[in-house]
Design a protein around this motif. Structure first.
Motif, short mmCIF file in Angstrom:
data_model
loop_
_atom_site.label_atom_id
_atom_site.label_comp_id
_atom_site.label_asym_id
_atom_site.label_seq_id
_atom_site.Cartn_x
_atom_site.Cartn_y
_atom_site.Cartn_z
N GLU A 23 -11.38 -91.53 42.37
CA GLU A 23 -11.16 -92.66 41.56
C GLU A 23 -11.24 -94.03 42.62
OE1 GLU A 23 -8.24 -94.94 38.59
OE2 GLU A 23 -7.73 -92.92 38.94
N PHE A 24 -10.85 -94.01 43.75
CA PHE A 24 -11.05 -95.11 44.76
C PHE A 24 -12.76 -95.61 44.97
CE2 PHE A 24 -11.51 -97.04 48.96
CZ PHE A 24 -10.73 -98.11 48.81
N LYS A 25 -13.43 -94.26 45.46
CA LYS A 25 -14.73 -94.54 45.66
C LYS A 25 -15.65 -95.09 44.53
CE LYS A 25 -17.41 -92.62 49.44
NZ LYS A 25 -17.60 -91.61 50.28
N ARG A 26 -15.39 -94.38 43.20
CA ARG A 26 -16.12 -94.81 41.98
C ARG A 26 -15.71 -96.36 41.89
NH1 ARG A 26 -13.82 -90.14 40.13
NH2 ARG A 26 -12.37 -91.26 38.73
N GLY A 27 -14.33 -96.65 42.13
CA GLY A 27 -14.06 -98.25 41.92
C GLY A 27 -14.59 -98.98 42.95
N THR A 28 -14.97 -98.55 44.32
CA THR A 28 -15.64 -99.38 45.29
C THR A 28 -16.93 -99.41 44.80
OG1 THR A 28 -14.11 -98.24 47.02
CG2 THR A 28 -16.19 -99.17 47.69
N VAL A 29 -17.51 -98.39 44.28
CA VAL A 29 -18.96 -98.57 43.86
C VAL A 29 -19.16 -99.76 42.81
CG1 VAL A 29 -20.93 -97.59 42.43
CG2 VAL A 29 -19.75 -96.11 44.18
N ILE A 30 -18.27 -99.71 41.78
CA ILE A 30 -18.17 -100.96 40.92
C ILE A 30 -18.15 -102.27 41.52
CG2 ILE A 30 -17.34 -101.90 38.74
CD1 ILE A 30 -19.05 -99.22 38.63
N GLY A 31 -17.11 -102.13 42.65
CA GLY A 31 -16.87 -103.75 43.29
C GLY A 31 -18.02 -103.98 44.11
N CYS A 32 -18.58 -103.12 44.69
CA CYS A 32 -20.13 -103.51 45.16
C CYS A 32 -20.95 -103.95 44.55
CB CYS A 32 -20.53 -102.23 46.00
SG CYS A 32 -19.65 -101.80 47.69
N HIS A 33 -21.01 -103.30 43.27
CA HIS A 33 -22.08 -103.65 42.13
C HIS A 33 -21.66 -105.17 41.74
CE1 HIS A 33 -24.62 -103.61 38.57
NE2 HIS A 33 -23.74 -103.82 37.98
N LEU A 34 -20.43 -105.38 41.52
CA LEU A 34 -20.00 -106.75 41.17
C LEU A 34 -20.37 -107.83 42.13
CD1 LEU A 34 -16.92 -105.90 39.09
CD2 LEU A 34 -19.04 -106.52 38.18
N CYS A 35 -20.52 -107.39 43.38
CA CYS A 35 -20.76 -108.24 44.49
C CYS A 35 -22.33 -108.50 44.68
CB CYS A 35 -20.09 -107.78 45.85
SG CYS A 35 -18.30 -108.10 45.56
N ASN A 36 -22.95 -107.89 43.68
CA ASN A 36 -24.36 -108.00 43.70
C ASN A 36 -25.18 -107.10 44.88
OD1 ASN A 36 -24.52 -109.85 41.72
ND2 ASN A 36 -24.06 -111.36 42.78
N LYS A 37 -24.38 -106.12 45.09
CA LYS A 37 -25.18 -105.04 46.06
C LYS A 37 -26.17 -104.31 45.56
CE LYS A 37 -22.87 -106.00 50.13
NZ LYS A 37 -23.57 -107.02 51.20
N SER A 38 -27.33 -103.75 45.93
CA SER A 38 -28.24 -103.11 45.54
C SER A 38 -27.99 -101.68 45.45
CB SER A 38 -29.66 -103.10 45.94
OG SER A 38 -29.31 -102.54 47.05
N ILE A 39 -28.36 -100.80 44.18
CA ILE A 39 -27.96 -99.40 44.37
C ILE A 39 -28.37 -98.71 45.76
CG2 ILE A 39 -28.48 -97.32 43.36
CD1 ILE A 39 -28.81 -98.57 40.69
N ARG A 40 -29.38 -99.00 46.17
CA ARG A 40 -29.74 -98.43 47.76
C ARG A 40 -28.49 -98.94 48.42
NH1 ARG A 40 -32.41 -100.46 52.17
NH2 ARG A 40 -33.50 -98.87 53.40
N GLU A 41 -28.13 -100.21 48.73
CA GLU A 41 -27.18 -100.70 49.68
C GLU A 41 -25.80 -99.71 49.60
OE1 GLU A 41 -28.21 -105.32 50.62
OE2 GLU A 41 -27.53 -104.92 48.57
N ILE A 42 -25.40 -99.83 48.27
CA ILE A 42 -24.19 -99.19 47.93
C ILE A 42 -24.24 -97.77 48.37
CG2 ILE A 42 -22.56 -98.47 46.12
CD1 ILE A 42 -23.67 -100.89 44.36
N SER A 43 -25.25 -97.02 48.41
CA SER A 43 -25.57 -95.87 48.44
C SER A 43 -25.49 -95.71 50.17
CB SER A 43 -26.93 -95.16 48.14
OG SER A 43 -27.25 -94.12 48.58
N LEU A 44 -25.93 -96.45 50.90
CA LEU A 44 -26.01 -96.65 52.44
C LEU A 44 -24.57 -96.98 52.64
CD1 LEU A 44 -29.36 -98.26 53.17
CD2 LEU A 44 -28.72 -95.97 53.58
N ILE A 45 -23.99 -98.01 52.28
CA ILE A 45 -22.53 -98.23 52.62
C ILE A 45 -21.65 -97.20 52.66
CG2 ILE A 45 -20.67 -99.83 52.14
CD1 ILE A 45 -22.75 -101.70 51.34
#
Length: 70
Positions: A23-45
């Motif tokens: 749940e934490f990692k899924r929430g982190t994905v959403i947090g990154c998305h809300l900070c305007n990170k691209s899908i590619r950037e989130i995937s790499l991070i």
């Protein structure tokens, strides 16, 4: 020798297809998305597949949740 190194970094070998994200990692994905990170950037991070990142974001937009289905 280089091929052995590449094969060991395959996400499917490390994570497996049946394993779900915390749940934490899924929430982190959403947090990154809300900070305007691209899908590619989130995937790499977070070192998870782009398709997984995209699916989490899509589900969150449609259902307003990141919880897994029972």
């Amino acid at each position: 020798m280089a091929l052995g190194m590449i094969a060991s970094t395959n996400i499917c070998e490390r994570m497996g297809r049946s394993q779900e994200l915390s749940e934490f990692k899924r929430g982190t994905v959403i947090g990154c998305h809300l900070c305007n990170k691209s899908i590619r950037e989130i995937s790499l991070i977070l070192t998870i597949p782009r398709s997984t990142v995209s699916g989490i974001i899509t589900k969150w937009k449609q259902l307003e949740t990141t919880a897994t289905q029972s």
